[in-house]
Write a protein that holds these residues in place. Structure first.
Motif, PDB file in Angstrom:
ATOM      1  N   ASP A   6      -4.160   5.412   3.155  1.00  0.00           N
ATOM      2  CA  ASP A   6      -3.889   6.310   4.283  1.00  0.00           C
ATOM      3  C   ASP A   6      -3.319   7.642   3.810  1.00  0.00           C
ATOM      4  OD1 ASP A   6      -4.810   4.696   6.325  1.00  0.00           O
ATOM      5  OD2 ASP A   6      -2.870   3.722   6.631  1.00  0.00           O
ATOM      6  N   LYS A   7      -2.445   7.601   2.818  1.00  0.00           N
ATOM      7  CA  LYS A   7      -1.862   8.839   2.302  1.00  0.00           C
ATOM      8  C   LYS A   7      -2.921   9.721   1.650  1.00  0.00           C
ATOM      9  CE  LYS A   7       2.768   7.059   1.634  1.00  0.00           C
ATOM     10  NZ  LYS A   7       3.700   6.457   0.681  1.00  0.00           N
ATOM     11  N   LEU A   8      -3.866   9.107   0.926  1.00  0.00           N
ATOM     12  CA  LEU A   8      -4.945   9.883   0.316  1.00  0.00           C
ATOM     13  C   LEU A   8      -5.803  10.541   1.387  1.00  0.00           C
ATOM     14  CD1 LEU A   8      -6.260   7.662  -2.625  1.00  0.00           C
ATOM     15  CD2 LEU A   8      -4.677   9.573  -2.728  1.00  0.00           C
ATOM     16  N   ALA A   9      -6.082   9.803   2.452  1.00  0.00           N
ATOM     17  CA  ALA A   9      -6.910  10.356   3.532  1.00  0.00           C
ATOM     18  C   ALA A   9      -6.167  11.472   4.254  1.00  0.00           C
ATOM     19  CB  ALA A   9      -7.302   9.254   4.506  1.00  0.00           C
ATOM     20  N   LYS A  10      -4.870  11.293   4.472  1.00  0.00           N
ATOM     21  CA  LYS A  10      -4.081  12.308   5.163  1.00  0.00           C
ATOM     22  C   LYS A  10      -4.065  13.620   4.389  1.00  0.00           C
ATOM     23  CE  LYS A  10       0.478  12.344   5.108  1.00  0.00           C
ATOM     24  NZ  LYS A  10       1.863  11.905   5.282  1.00  0.00           N
ATOM     25  N   ARG A  11      -4.054  13.529   3.063  1.00  0.00           N
ATOM     26  CA  ARG A  11      -4.005  14.725   2.219  1.00  0.00           C
ATOM     27  C   ARG A  11      -5.389  15.221   1.823  1.00  0.00           C
ATOM     28  NH1 ARG A  11       0.480  11.630  -0.984  1.00  0.00           N
ATOM     29  NH2 ARG A  11       2.280  12.166   0.286  1.00  0.00           N
ATOM     30  N   ASN A  12      -6.432  14.646   2.440  1.00  0.00           N
ATOM     31  CA  ASN A  12      -7.823  15.039   2.178  1.00  0.00           C
ATOM     32  C   ASN A  12      -8.235  14.853   0.724  1.00  0.00           C
ATOM     33  OD1 ASN A  12      -8.621  15.758   4.812  1.00  0.00           O
ATOM     34  ND2 ASN A  12      -7.502  17.688   4.627  1.00  0.00           N
ATOM     35  N   ILE A  13      -7.652  13.879   0.055  1.00  0.00           N
ATOM     36  CA  ILE A  13      -8.095  13.543  -1.298  1.00  0.00           C
ATOM     37  C   ILE A  13      -9.351  12.676  -1.195  1.00  0.00           C
ATOM     38  CG2 ILE A  13      -7.446  12.409  -3.455  1.00  0.00           C
ATOM     39  CD1 ILE A  13      -4.520  13.142  -2.753  1.00  0.00           C
ATOM     40  N   ILE A  14      -9.385  11.824  -0.169  1.00  0.00           N
ATOM     41  CA  ILE A  14     -10.603  11.085   0.170  1.00  0.00           C
ATOM     42  C   ILE A  14     -10.896  11.321   1.645  1.00  0.00           C
ATOM     43  CG2 ILE A  14     -10.306   9.316  -1.618  1.00  0.00           C
ATOM     44  CD1 ILE A  14      -9.332   7.412   0.568  1.00  0.00           C
ATOM     45  N   HIS A  15     -12.132  11.094   2.034  1.00  0.00           N
ATOM     46  CA  HIS A  15     -12.543  11.302   3.427  1.00  0.00           C
ATOM     47  C   HIS A  15     -11.963  10.197   4.304  1.00  0.00           C
ATOM     48  CE1 HIS A  15     -15.261  11.831   6.863  1.00  0.00           C
ATOM     49  NE2 HIS A  15     -15.437  13.065   6.392  1.00  0.00           N
ATOM     50  N   ALA A  16     -11.715  10.508   5.551  1.00  0.00           N
ATOM     51  CA  ALA A  16     -11.133   9.543   6.491  1.00  0.00           C
ATOM     52  C   ALA A  16     -12.035   8.331   6.667  1.00  0.00           C
ATOM     53  CB  ALA A  16     -10.872  10.220   7.826  1.00  0.00           C
ATOM     54  N   ASN A  17     -13.350   8.540   6.703  1.00  0.00           N
ATOM     55  CA  ASN A  17     -14.272   7.410   6.866  1.00  0.00           C
ATOM     56  C   ASN A  17     -14.275   6.508   5.634  1.00  0.00           C
ATOM     57  OD1 ASN A  17     -14.925   8.441   9.322  1.00  0.00           O
ATOM     58  ND2 ASN A  17     -16.958   9.154   8.744  1.00  0.00           N
ATOM     59  N   LYS A  18     -14.159   7.097   4.456  1.00  0.00           N
ATOM     60  CA  LYS A  18     -14.081   6.299   3.233  1.00  0.00           C
ATOM     61  C   LYS A  18     -12.817   5.442   3.253  1.00  0.00           C
ATOM     62  CE  LYS A  18     -13.712   6.411  -1.749  1.00  0.00           C
ATOM     63  NZ  LYS A  18     -14.906   6.211  -2.540  1.00  0.00           N
ATOM     64  N   ALA A  19     -11.726   6.035   3.715  1.00  0.00           N
ATOM     65  CA  ALA A  19     -10.471   5.289   3.809  1.00  0.00           C
ATOM     66  C   ALA A  19     -10.631   4.107   4.766  1.00  0.00           C
ATOM     67  CB  ALA A  19      -9.353   6.209   4.278  1.00  0.00           C
ATOM     68  N   ALA A  20     -11.273   4.351   5.901  1.00  0.00           N
ATOM     69  CA  ALA A  20     -11.483   3.283   6.880  1.00  0.00           C
ATOM     70  C   ALA A  20     -12.349   2.174   6.292  1.00  0.00           C
ATOM     71  CB  ALA A  20     -12.122   3.850   8.141  1.00  0.00           C
ATOM     72  N   ASN A  21     -13.406   2.563   5.570  1.00  0.00           N
ATOM     73  CA  ASN A  21     -14.277   1.560   4.953  1.00  0.00           C
ATOM     74  C   ASN A  21     -13.545   0.742   3.899  1.00  0.00           C
ATOM     75  OD1 ASN A  21     -16.542   2.230   6.460  1.00  0.00           O
ATOM     76  ND2 ASN A  21     -17.234   3.773   4.983  1.00  0.00           N
ATOM     77  N   LEU A  22     -12.722   1.401   3.090  1.00  0.00           N
ATOM     78  CA  LEU A  22     -11.952   0.691   2.070  1.00  0.00           C
ATOM     79  C   LEU A  22     -10.982  -0.300   2.707  1.00  0.00           C
ATOM     80  CD1 LEU A  22     -11.086   3.560  -0.443  1.00  0.00           C
ATOM     81  CD2 LEU A  22     -12.494   1.551  -0.918  1.00  0.00           C
ATOM     82  N   LYS A  23     -10.268   0.160   3.726  1.00  0.00           N
ATOM     83  CA  LYS A  23      -9.279  -0.708   4.388  1.00  0.00           C
ATOM     84  C   LYS A  23      -9.978  -1.903   5.032  1.00  0.00           C
ATOM     85  CE  LYS A  23      -7.317   2.474   6.919  1.00  0.00           C
ATOM     86  NZ  LYS A  23      -6.390   3.158   7.823  1.00  0.00           N
TER      87      LYS A  23
END
Length: 83
Positions: free
Chosen positions: A56-73
Motif C-alpha cells: 500500500d505504501k508503494l502504491a501511495k507513493r506511485n512507486i507501483i501502480h494502484a492496480n498492480k498493488a491490488a493484484n498483488l494483495k
C-alpha cells in the motif's frame, strides 16, 4: 550540466528519491517472495498484514501502480487462505 541552482538541487533530490524508492521496492519484493514461499499458515497469516502495508505504501507513493498493488494483495491473500 544544469544552468540553475534550483536544477542542481532538483538533480540531488531526484537521486535521493530514486535510491529511497529502489530500496523500498526491493525490500517489498523480498517480503512478497518470502511470504509466497512460506508453508506454515500461522506464520503466513502473521506476515500478511505487514506485506500488504508495504504494498500500500508503494502504491501511495506511485512507486507501483494502484492496480498492480491490488493484484498483488489479492494474490497473496488467496495464497495464504489456501494454505
Amino acid at each position: 550540466m544544469a544552468n540553475h541552482k534550483s536544477a542542481l538541487k532538483r538533480i540531488r533530490r531526484n537521486e535521493a528519491a530514486r535510491l529511497r524508492n529502489k530500496y523500498q521496492h526491493k525490500t517489498t519484493r523480498n517480503a512478497i517472495k518470502k511470504l509466497r514461499l512460506e508453508e506454515d499458515k500461522k506464520a503466513a497469516e502473521e506476515m500478511l498484514p505487514s506485506v500488504v502495508s508495504m504494498i500500500d505504501k508503494l502504491a501511495k507513493r506511485n512507486i507501483i501502480h494502484a492496480n498492480k498493488a491490488a493484484n498483488l494483495k489479492s494474490g497473496l491473500t488467496k495464497r495464504v487462505a489456501s494454505l
